[in-house]
Design a protein around this motif. Structure first.
Motif, mmCIF file in Angstrom:
data_model
loop_
_atom_site.group_PDB
_atom_site.id
_atom_site.type_symbol
_atom_site.label_atom_id
_atom_site.label_comp_id
_atom_site.label_asym_id
_atom_site.label_seq_id
_atom_site.Cartn_x
_atom_site.Cartn_y
_atom_site.Cartn_z
ATOM 1 N N LEU A 71 1.792 -5.023 -2.713
ATOM 2 C CA LEU A 71 1.762 -4.498 -4.177
ATOM 3 C C LEU A 71 1.890 -2.982 -4.123
ATOM 4 N N PRO A 119 -0.016 -2.445 -11.367
ATOM 5 C CA PRO A 119 0.557 -3.691 -10.798
ATOM 6 C C PRO A 119 1.569 -4.354 -11.782
ATOM 7 N N PRO A 259 -5.401 -3.134 -7.656
ATOM 8 C CA PRO A 259 -5.833 -4.494 -8.148
ATOM 9 C C PRO A 259 -7.149 -4.734 -8.013
#
Length: 356
Positions: A71, A119, A259
């Motif tokens: 990510l 994100p 995250p």
């Protein structure tokens, strides 16, 4: 097999949380349904989250770390592909929101800015490239040539131009042994797994976490994942998840985005026993717990991912684990290079075997 909807660009998405990816066989439906139930029990919203069963909590934590790493680095690959590939040239004007509230072309961002996009911004890139610029799946697959999974760290590091230090994972000093294993398997190295000091209550110390984040910001070390433990395997300690998530928002405004993962592998059953804001039916009764602990479990729905290990407290035979993502688009990142996703290097779900 679950029904599908599109994300606006014609890309199939499962119609129910935890449903199998488009084209998946009926054999995966049962596991997908269980993943959806886990999402609902843990406080995620049906229809926007996704979960699946895993071999155990160790595999769930490894996948969470792997997905978080990809990510963070995906925007770097997309930017390089857009700059270099003639078939993607039309997407060079694509702009993305930055944490400071401004918006700039993706291709013009520095490597540090690219690894610190929010994100939700990263996960929205495939749909935006399809809808705004009419790119086909074949064209989007060109991005796969520039990814960390395809190139490996040595070659991929050239894209960072010496501006970004190696990525780190933060986890409390009471972390489960699966986290050092994940750092080793992903090639991050033990030095880049930063232990957050804990207090006498064995809970992660907020000031210690803040100091580590300040160091990462100052040294341009991207935080690939920040781990909160909800029910440690040894001491049962529950980290201050709500405060950890609030701290993430503060650092995000300063340009450090990452995250947050809730490792509930030692306390997953209690986590599912109190979901007052959720549409799912509530079990009869409740666990006797303090307001402090209740607040921390109630923050689960804000975490980006949650791992559980039902053989510990859920009365399930060993092995039995699960991993849930708040944003169902993380499903493609969980495929780990099987080759059929939006950028040609993702695919069917899960770390173990061919699918979830």
């Amino acid at each position: 097999m679950g029904s599908t909807v599109t994300d606006g660009g014609g890309h199939g998405q499962p119609g129910e949380a935890g449903g199998p990816p488009a084209g998946a066989g009926a054999g995966r439906t049962r596991g997908g349904a269980a993943g959806g139930e886990l999402c609902r029990l843990l406080g995620y919203r049906a229809g926007t989250s996704w979960g699946h069963l895993t071999h155990d909590g160790t595999v769930a934590n490894l996948e969470a770390a792997w997905s978080a790493r990809d990510l963070s680095y995906t925007p770097v690959a997309v930017a390089e592909a857009v700059r270099r590939e003639p078939d993607l040239a039309r997407a060079r004007p694509l702009t993305v929101p930055l944490p400071d509230g401004t918006e700039q072309p993706l291709a013009d961002l520095s490597p540090w800015q690219l690894v610190n996009l929010r994100p939700t911004t990263v996960l929205g890139l495939p749909a935006r490239l399809r809808t705004a610029y009419g790119l086909t799946d074949a064209q989007l697959s060109l991005v796969g040539r520039y990814t960390l999974q395809h190139l490996g760290y040595d070659a991929f590091r050239d894209f960072l131009r010496g501006e970004v230090a190696p990525g780190v994972i933060l986890a409390p000093a009471t972390m489960h042994p699966s986290w050092p294993k994940a750092a080793a398997v992903l090639g991050l190295g033990r030095d880049n797994l930063r232990a957050v000091a804990v207090g006498l209550d064995a809970r992660a110390d907020p000031d210690a976490r803040r100091e580590l984040l300040e160091e990462c910001l100052g040294e341009h070390e991207p935080v690939l994942l920040d781990v909160a433990v909800l029910g440690g395997s040894d001491l049962g300690a529950i980290d201050p998840l709500a405060a950890i998530l609030d701290l993430r928002e503060k650092f995000g405004r300063r340009g450090l985005c990452y995250p947050v993962h809730a490792d509930a592998t030692g306390g997953d059953c209690p986590a599912t026993r109190r979901r007052p804001r959720h549409e799912a039916p509530q079990p009869a009764g409740d666990l006797d717990r303090s307001a402090c602990v209740t607040e921390r479990y109630d923050a689960l729905g804000r975490a980006d991912s949650i791992s559980v290990d039902a053989h510990r407290t859920g009365l399930a035979p060993r092995p039995a684990g699960g991993l849930c993502y708040r944003d169902r688009r993380r499903r493609d990142l969980a495929a780990l290079g099987t080759g059929v996703g939006p950028f040609g290097f993702f695919g069917s779900s899960g770390l173990s075997g061919g699918g979830g």
